[in-house]
Design an enzyme around this catalytic site. Structure first.
Site, short mmCIF file in Angstrom:
data_model
loop_
_atom_site.label_atom_id
_atom_site.label_comp_id
_atom_site.label_asym_id
_atom_site.label_seq_id
_atom_site.Cartn_x
_atom_site.Cartn_y
_atom_site.Cartn_z
N GLU A 1 7.63 -5.37 -10.07
CA GLU A 1 7.39 -6.55 -9.23
C GLU A 1 6.64 -7.61 -10.02
OE1 GLU A 1 4.89 -5.33 -5.92
OE2 GLU A 1 6.42 -3.86 -5.02
N ARG B 1 5.64 1.76 -1.54
CA ARG B 1 5.65 1.56 -2.98
C ARG B 1 6.91 1.70 -3.61
NH1 ARG B 1 1.87 -1.07 -1.46
NH2 ARG B 1 -0.41 -1.09 -2.24
N HIS C 1 7.19 -8.25 -1.68
CA HIS C 1 6.17 -7.49 -1.09
C HIS C 1 5.05 -8.41 -0.33
CE1 HIS C 1 3.13 -4.33 -2.83
NE2 HIS C 1 2.76 -4.80 -1.60
#
Ligand code: NDP
Length: 330
Positions: free
Chosen positions: A276, A247, A295
């Site tokens: 993000e 993360r 991601h």
């Protein structure tokens, strides 16, 4: 008028047990089970999950399930099903307090995420995005001995922050590249996880100092937030490569930027960032020695499909107050 009847559907459903039809020997009534085979119901769950996913494609989805969302949902909310193994976007204390159950999708995304971690590591250490760019922009001229040189895995030391499911799957894939030594950190030694790689449990500082490659695969918790910071990067070798597929918030991005610009570390690869998506004018995107992916750790068709089915089954079980295939222990 007619000889007999068979009904799988009635009005209402369920039909009250004192309904006159039940008194007739010539009438057989089933409880709406026409599609009730295990295979069919599984296939229906898979299709429904895929439809849901397709519907969500392109829609902006708020990721945080915080107190405000929980308050808005009210006491009718009994079950949360997340399409992820990471649960850092859920206000777990608050969820537990309200007696809400949580389903998640561990294990089935481990292989895909480990594969992506290795792909990113190789892309970074062998400078693949830069090399592809050089081919396109005419930077590829005569052969030069040190042009586009990077760092290989053979004989290296790899440090894994968080030797959990994904961390082990990464180590398993990296081992055949000739890695000499694995180090790992965590909240405590996990010999059962480490034995396959003869990985040594070390303090974070030692992992930073001795690793040629650092791979972050831990979960985001208050303990891991910001652990890859100025102090951490300053201990890393100038020739080392940093990879994060856990993360974004595990990393202090300002400190990472400084470490990359100053040559404190050689290069970095991130599949996860804060925020993000990362704004397109973010300083990290201006660096040649930093590769950033959007991601996509678990993004294979098969994995996302399996995640969808598991998430749908978790939700169904939660709604039926049955045991879930994958319930988070709160
Ligand atoms: P696991 O629970 O199996 O592993 C998590 C690991 O984190 C454990 O080994 C745990 O070690 C470690 N950890 C916890 N606290 C610390 C700490 N203070 N220092 C170092 N390590 C620590 O989870 P998974 O391997 O299945 O997933 C890991 C994470 O990967 C997820 O939480 C998610 O955030 C991320 N992920 C990212 C994806 C992507 O698309 N990029 C896809 C899937 C997952 P210990 O038990 O010793 O505490």
């Amino acid at each position: 008028q007619i000889a007999a009847a068979g009904l799988d559907v009635t009005e209402p459903e369920p039909l009250p047990t004192d309904h006159p039809l039940f008194k007739l020997k010539t009438c057989v009534i089933l409880p709406h089970i026409a599609s009730a085979t295990v295979a069919t119901r599984n296939a229906m769950a898979a299709l429904a999950a895929s439809n849901l996913l397709a519907g969500l494609q392109g829609k902006a989805m708020g990721k945080e399930i915080d107190k405000e969302v929980l308050d808005a949902a009210g006491s009718n909310l009994k079950t949360i099903s997340t399409l992820s193994v990471g649960v850092d976007h859920l206000a777990l204390e608050e969820i537990k307090k309200r007696g809400i159950r949580v389903g998640y999708t561990p294990d089935i995304l481990t292989d895909a995420t480990a594969e992506l971690s290795v792909a990113l590591l190789l892309a970074v250490c062998r400078r693949l995005p830069e090399s592809v760019e050089e081919v396109k922009n005419g930077g590829w001229t005569t052969w030069k001995p040190l042009w586009m040189c990077g760092y290989g895995l053979s004989g290296s030391t790899v440090g894994i922050i968080g030797l959990g499911r994904i961390g082990q799957a990464v180590a398993r894939r990296l081992k055949p590249f000739g890695v000499k030594k694995f180090l790992y950190t965590g909240s405590r030694p996990k010999p059962e996880n480490a034995v396959e790689f003869q990985a040594e449990f070390v303090p974070l500082a030692k992992l930073a100092e001795e690793s040629d490659f650092v791979v972050v695969t831990c979960s985001l918790t208050p303990d891991t937030k910001g652990v890859c910071n100025k102090d951490f990067f300053s201990r890393m070798k100038k020739t080392s490569v940093f990879i994060n597929t856990s993360r974004g918030a595990v990393v202090n991005q300002e400190d990472l930027y400084q470490a990359l610009v100053s040559g404190q570390i050689a290069a970095a690869g991130l599949d996860v960032t804060t925020p993000e998506p990362l704004p397109t004018d973010h300083p990290l995107l201006s660096l040649k020695n930093c590769v950033i992916l959007p991601h996509i750790g678990s993004a294979t068709y098969a994995t996302r499909s399996a995640m969808s089915v598991l998430a749908a089954n978790n939700l169904l079980a939660g709604l039926k107050e049955e045991s879930m295939p994958s319930e988070l222990q709160l």
